[in-house]
Design a protein around this motif. Structure first.
Motif, PDB file in Angstrom:
ATOM      1  N   PHE A  36       0.837  -1.206   0.000  1.00  0.00           N
ATOM      2  CA  PHE A  36       0.000   0.000   0.000  1.00  0.00           C
ATOM      3  C   PHE A  36       0.867   1.250   0.000  1.00  0.00           C
ATOM      4  CE2 PHE A  36      -3.618  -2.620   1.222  1.00  0.00           C
ATOM      5  CZ  PHE A  36      -4.673  -1.942   0.641  1.00  0.00           C
ATOM      6  N   GLU A  37       1.902   1.243   0.805  1.00  0.00           N
ATOM      7  CA  GLU A  37       2.791   2.406   0.897  1.00  0.00           C
ATOM      8  C   GLU A  37       3.415   2.722  -0.461  1.00  0.00           C
ATOM      9  OE1 GLU A  37       7.136   3.359   2.838  1.00  0.00           O
ATOM     10  OE2 GLU A  37       5.744   2.157   4.030  1.00  0.00           O
ATOM     11  N   ILE A  38       3.876   1.692  -1.158  1.00  0.00           N
ATOM     12  CA  ILE A  38       4.516   1.896  -2.466  1.00  0.00           C
ATOM     13  C   ILE A  38       3.507   2.377  -3.497  1.00  0.00           C
ATOM     14  CG2 ILE A  38       5.662   0.701  -4.375  1.00  0.00           C
ATOM     15  CD1 ILE A  38       7.007  -1.087  -2.241  1.00  0.00           C
ATOM     16  N   ILE A  39       2.314   1.766  -3.510  1.00  0.00           N
ATOM     17  CA  ILE A  39       1.279   2.175  -4.464  1.00  0.00           C
ATOM     18  C   ILE A  39       0.920   3.640  -4.263  1.00  0.00           C
ATOM     19  CG2 ILE A  39      -1.166   1.905  -5.057  1.00  0.00           C
ATOM     20  CD1 ILE A  39      -0.847  -1.099  -4.561  1.00  0.00           C
ATOM     21  N   LEU A  40       0.777   4.050  -2.998  1.00  0.00           N
ATOM     22  CA  LEU A  40       0.328   5.407  -2.696  1.00  0.00           C
ATOM     23  C   LEU A  40       1.403   6.473  -2.877  1.00  0.00           C
ATOM     24  CD1 LEU A  40      -1.914   4.559   0.366  1.00  0.00           C
ATOM     25  CD2 LEU A  40      -2.675   5.461  -1.838  1.00  0.00           C
ATOM     26  N   LYS A  41       2.628   6.043  -3.161  1.00  0.00           N
ATOM     27  CA  LYS A  41       3.660   7.022  -3.511  1.00  0.00           C
ATOM     28  C   LYS A  41       3.362   7.666  -4.862  1.00  0.00           C
ATOM     29  CE  LYS A  41       7.635   5.159  -0.969  1.00  0.00           C
ATOM     30  NZ  LYS A  41       8.998   4.575  -1.099  1.00  0.00           N
ATOM     31  N   ASN A  42       2.573   6.959  -5.671  1.00  0.00           N
ATOM     32  CA  ASN A  42       2.203   7.478  -6.984  1.00  0.00           C
ATOM     33  C   ASN A  42       1.065   8.480  -6.810  1.00  0.00           C
ATOM     34  OD1 ASN A  42       1.289   7.967  -9.571  1.00  0.00           O
ATOM     35  ND2 ASN A  42       1.277   5.821 -10.196  1.00  0.00           N
ATOM     36  N   PRO A  43       1.299   9.768  -7.101  1.00  0.00           N
ATOM     37  CA  PRO A  43       0.253  10.779  -6.881  1.00  0.00           C
ATOM     38  C   PRO A  43      -0.940  10.638  -7.815  1.00  0.00           C
ATOM     39  CG  PRO A  43       2.142  11.728  -8.044  1.00  0.00           C
ATOM     40  CD  PRO A  43       2.540  10.351  -7.635  1.00  0.00           C
ATOM     41  N   ASN A  44      -0.797   9.837  -8.868  1.00  0.00           N
ATOM     42  CA  ASN A  44      -1.894   9.663  -9.826  1.00  0.00           C
ATOM     43  C   ASN A  44      -2.932   8.647  -9.360  1.00  0.00           C
ATOM     44  OD1 ASN A  44      -0.698  11.463 -11.692  1.00  0.00           O
ATOM     45  ND2 ASN A  44       0.613   9.831 -12.486  1.00  0.00           N
ATOM     46  N   VAL A  45      -2.612   7.876  -8.322  1.00  0.00           N
ATOM     47  CA  VAL A  45      -3.522   6.827  -7.860  1.00  0.00           C
ATOM     48  C   VAL A  45      -4.756   7.447  -7.199  1.00  0.00           C
ATOM     49  CG1 VAL A  45      -3.810   4.934  -6.209  1.00  0.00           C
ATOM     50  CG2 VAL A  45      -1.743   5.067  -7.605  1.00  0.00           C
ATOM     51  N   LYS A  46      -5.935   7.076  -7.727  1.00  0.00           N
ATOM     52  CA  LYS A  46      -7.196   7.603  -7.200  1.00  0.00           C
ATOM     53  C   LYS A  46      -8.044   6.518  -6.535  1.00  0.00           C
ATOM     54  CE  LYS A  46      -7.622  11.551 -10.341  1.00  0.00           C
ATOM     55  NZ  LYS A  46      -6.277  11.473 -10.893  1.00  0.00           N
ATOM     56  N   ALA A  47      -7.646   5.258  -6.710  1.00  0.00           N
ATOM     57  CA  ALA A  47      -8.332   4.138  -6.074  1.00  0.00           C
ATOM     58  C   ALA A  47      -7.393   2.942  -6.094  1.00  0.00           C
ATOM     59  CB  ALA A  47      -9.637   3.811  -6.791  1.00  0.00           C
ATOM     60  N   ILE A  48      -7.617   2.002  -5.165  1.00  0.00           N
ATOM     61  CA  ILE A  48      -6.801   0.782  -5.113  1.00  0.00           C
ATOM     62  C   ILE A  48      -7.733  -0.418  -5.173  1.00  0.00           C
ATOM     63  CG2 ILE A  48      -5.204  -0.608  -3.746  1.00  0.00           C
ATOM     64  CD1 ILE A  48      -4.182   1.960  -2.485  1.00  0.00           C
ATOM     65  N   PHE A  49      -7.398  -1.362  -6.048  1.00  0.00           N
ATOM     66  CA  PHE A  49      -8.170  -2.596  -6.166  1.00  0.00           C
ATOM     67  C   PHE A  49      -7.323  -3.749  -5.631  1.00  0.00           C
ATOM     68  CE2 PHE A  49     -10.268  -5.738  -9.371  1.00  0.00           C
ATOM     69  CZ  PHE A  49     -10.979  -6.324  -8.327  1.00  0.00           C
ATOM     70  N   VAL A  50      -7.775  -4.326  -4.509  1.00  0.00           N
ATOM     71  CA  VAL A  50      -7.107  -5.497  -3.933  1.00  0.00           C
ATOM     72  C   VAL A  50      -7.880  -6.730  -4.391  1.00  0.00           C
ATOM     73  CG1 VAL A  50      -6.402  -6.672  -1.825  1.00  0.00           C
ATOM     74  CG2 VAL A  50      -6.385  -4.168  -1.925  1.00  0.00           C
ATOM     75  N   ASN A  51      -7.228  -7.574  -5.187  1.00  0.00           N
ATOM     76  CA  ASN A  51      -7.894  -8.757  -5.746  1.00  0.00           C
ATOM     77  C   ASN A  51      -7.086  -9.993  -5.374  1.00  0.00           C
ATOM     78  OD1 ASN A  51      -9.587 -10.394  -7.231  1.00  0.00           O
ATOM     79  ND2 ASN A  51      -8.488 -10.051  -9.151  1.00  0.00           N
ATOM     80  N   ILE A  52      -7.556 -10.701  -4.362  1.00  0.00           N
ATOM     81  CA  ILE A  52      -6.801 -11.837  -3.831  1.00  0.00           C
ATOM     82  C   ILE A  52      -7.608 -13.122  -3.930  1.00  0.00           C
ATOM     83  CG2 ILE A  52      -5.679 -12.822  -1.791  1.00  0.00           C
ATOM     84  CD1 ILE A  52      -4.222 -10.382  -2.866  1.00  0.00           C
ATOM     85  N   PHE A  53      -6.988 -14.138  -4.516  1.00  0.00           N
ATOM     86  CA  PHE A  53      -7.567 -15.478  -4.455  1.00  0.00           C
ATOM     87  C   PHE A  53      -6.713 -16.296  -3.504  1.00  0.00           C
ATOM     88  CE2 PHE A  53      -8.055 -19.894  -5.692  1.00  0.00           C
ATOM     89  CZ  PHE A  53      -9.432 -20.015  -5.702  1.00  0.00           C
ATOM     90  N   GLY A  54      -7.292 -16.653  -2.374  1.00  0.00           N
ATOM     91  CA  GLY A  54      -6.539 -17.320  -1.321  1.00  0.00           C
ATOM     92  C   GLY A  54      -6.296 -18.787  -1.617  1.00  0.00           C
ATOM     93  N   GLY A  55      -5.091 -19.084  -2.045  1.00  0.00           N
ATOM     94  CA  GLY A  55      -4.675 -20.463  -2.226  1.00  0.00           C
ATOM     95  C   GLY A  55      -3.569 -20.727  -1.231  1.00  0.00           C
ATOM     96  N   ILE A  56      -2.378 -20.322  -1.601  1.00  0.00           N
ATOM     97  CA  ILE A  56      -1.253 -20.422  -0.673  1.00  0.00           C
ATOM     98  C   ILE A  56      -1.380 -19.358   0.413  1.00  0.00           C
ATOM     99  CG2 ILE A  56       1.257 -20.269  -0.459  1.00  0.00           C
ATOM    100  CD1 ILE A  56       1.453 -21.224  -3.358  1.00  0.00           C
ATOM    101  N   VAL A  57      -1.658 -18.115  -0.036  1.00  0.00           N
ATOM    102  CA  VAL A  57      -1.817 -17.025   0.925  1.00  0.00           C
ATOM    103  C   VAL A  57      -3.264 -17.009   1.430  1.00  0.00           C
ATOM    104  CG1 VAL A  57      -2.345 -15.337  -0.883  1.00  0.00           C
ATOM    105  CG2 VAL A  57      -1.490 -14.553   1.317  1.00  0.00           C
ATOM    106  N   ARG A  58      -3.446 -16.836   2.736  1.00  0.00           N
ATOM    107  CA  ARG A  58      -4.789 -16.856   3.319  1.00  0.00           C
ATOM    108  C   ARG A  58      -5.416 -15.463   3.238  1.00  0.00           C
ATOM    109  NH1 ARG A  58      -2.242 -18.697   8.042  1.00  0.00           N
ATOM    110  NH2 ARG A  58      -3.371 -17.044   9.120  1.00  0.00           N
ATOM    111  N   CYS A  59      -6.710 -15.427   2.971  1.00  0.00           N
ATOM    112  CA  CYS A  59      -7.402 -14.151   2.834  1.00  0.00           C
ATOM    113  C   CYS A  59      -7.407 -13.352   4.132  1.00  0.00           C
ATOM    114  CB  CYS A  59      -8.842 -14.384   2.368  1.00  0.00           C
ATOM    115  SG  CYS A  59      -8.967 -15.022   0.676  1.00  0.00           S
ATOM    116  N   ASP A  60      -7.501 -14.052   5.282  1.00  0.00           N
ATOM    117  CA  ASP A  60      -7.510 -13.313   6.547  1.00  0.00           C
ATOM    118  C   ASP A  60      -6.185 -12.601   6.780  1.00  0.00           C
ATOM    119  OD1 ASP A  60      -6.447 -15.936   6.788  1.00  0.00           O
ATOM    120  OD2 ASP A  60      -6.506 -15.767   8.970  1.00  0.00           O
ATOM    121  N   ARG A  61      -5.097 -13.179   6.252  1.00  0.00           N
ATOM    122  CA  ARG A  61      -3.784 -12.531   6.378  1.00  0.00           C
ATOM    123  C   ARG A  61      -3.770 -11.233   5.571  1.00  0.00           C
ATOM    124  NH1 ARG A  61       1.447 -16.069   5.039  1.00  0.00           N
ATOM    125  NH2 ARG A  61       0.812 -17.048   6.991  1.00  0.00           N
TER     126      ARG A  61
END
Length: 390
Positions: free
Chosen positions: A303-328
């Motif tokens: 999030f910190e790296i994405i928000l360094k870009n001043p052009n960002v107006k929204a963030i889309f988090v798209n996670i399919f929990g296989g190896i990585v757990r969604c609660d994490r």
């Protein structure tokens, strides 16, 4: 990883790939002394940046005296060189390559790249040397000869003959010289785990010899452990600082020109997410793959790296929990809101392992600018709408 022209030519020399003589310089005074050491009465002063199109941008100039070498070097060093590959912000020139003049009878193009569909390297050649190969491919694709080489057998005579016929090289001496050059270049590519080699232009001299007047090389980062000498050539000043920071946290990040930040797990899903955003009428601001071992810290850093870009107006988090757990991932989003000023809407689509738990975590957190999405299409549509202020 990419390297500079002068570094590529150092590697070429080890394999007998002919190049004009040259010496790199960091100051105008050093450039003067380099030209003096090379001798002759004509030199080329070349900006060293990781981008093509340097000549059109004013980064490659001809000098006919030692004083002119010094003058041109002082003009090029420190300039913000803008080419079609740097973007409008350009790149700062910190080194110049002083190269001896050459007897140019003809200019060709020669490159070796990985064809992922064929699963083998492809040698590309064209009579249109000195031009952007992308432009040639678009306007006159018939002028590009492509020869796939199976690594199991390596570069053979029939590969060379196909290149010769395609380029129209009929002189026996020139044929022999070209075949030797092409085979050596293929060996450079294979031995060093390169992803790309481009020589544009490859010149033919009046004596029928072939010289690499330019040289670009890119390498497979995953194979650099086998090539510490090449890894030592890395110039971090030429690399995106956000991409370097992301790599330290195990994140794969590439900055783009859009306004919707993307945080996804898995390169394929990341590409599909960006495509869907484009389909919905938006533009992705980055590629960010958090991988399969993401935790709260890495998600917060994303999030910190994405928000360094001043052009960002929204963030889309798209996670399919296989190896990585969604609660994490959900906990990582909460952590990010504590550590970073997340001042734009965050659209979250979590599916797979522990998705219900993740939804509960975000629901109970009560964060106003976090918007839940049911699937990829719904998430992309909501991200585009949020970026447009709808």
């Amino acid at each position: 990883m990419n390297i500079h022209e002068y570094q590529a030519k150092q590697i070429f020399a080890k394999y007998g790939v002919p190049t004009p003589r040259g010496i790199v310089a960091n100051t105008p005074e050093q450039a003067f002394l380099n030209a003096q050491e090379l001798g002759g009465n004509i030199w080329v002063v070349k900006a060293q940046i990781h981008a093509g199109g340097r000549g059109l941008g004013g980064g490659v100039k001809l000098a006919k005296s030692l004083e002119e070498v010094k003058t041109l070097a002082s003009e090029i060093l420190g300039m913000q060189l803008v080419t079609h590959q740097t973007g409008p912000e350009g790149k700062l020139v910190q080194k110049v390559y002083i190269e001896e003049g050459a007897d140019i009878k003809d200019e060709l193009y020669l490159g070796v790249v990985l064809d992922r569909a064929k699963e083998m390297p492809v040698i590309m050649a064209s009579t249109e040397g000195g031009m952007e190969i992308e432009k040639v491919a678009e306007e006159t694709p018939e002028k590009i000869v492509k020869v796939a080489v199976d690594p199991a057998i390596g570069f053979q005579g029939f590969h060379g003959r196909e290149l010769l016929f395609g380029l129209g090289i009929t002189d026996k001496v020139e044929q022999k010289n070209f075949l030797k050059f092409a085979k050596a270049l293929y060996n450079v590519y294979m031995d060093n785990d390169a992803e790309m080699i481009e020589i544009n232009p490859l010149i033919k001299t009046g004596a029928g010899e072939f010289l690499a007047l330019d040289g670009k090389m890119g390498f497979d980062d995953s194979a650099l452990g086998r090539h510490p000498d090449i890894e030592d050539m890395r110039d971090i000043s030429e690399e995106d600082p956000d991409e370097r920071e992301a790599s330290r946290y195990g994140l794969s990040y590439v900055s783009l020109d859009g306004e919707i930040g993307c945080m996804v797990n898995g390169a394929g899903l990341a590409m599909g997410t960006m495509d869907t955003i484009n389909y919905m009428g938006g533009t992705p601001a980055n590629f960010l793959d958090v991988g399969g071992s993401a935790n709260a810290e890495t998600v917060a850093k994303g999030f910190e790296i994405i928000l360094k870009n001043p052009n960002v107006k929204a963030i889309f988090v798209n996670i399919f929990g296989g190896i990585v757990r969604c609660d994490r991932i959900a906990n990582g989003i909460l952590e990010a809101t504590k550590l970073t000023d997340v001042h734009v809407p965050v659209i979250v689509r979590l599916d797979g392992t522990n998705a219900p738990e993740a939804a509960e975590i975000l629901k109970n957190a009560g964060i106003e600018n976090v918007i839940a999405a049911t699937d990829l299409a719904d998430g992309a549509a909501k991200a585009v709408a949020a970026a447009k202020g709808e």
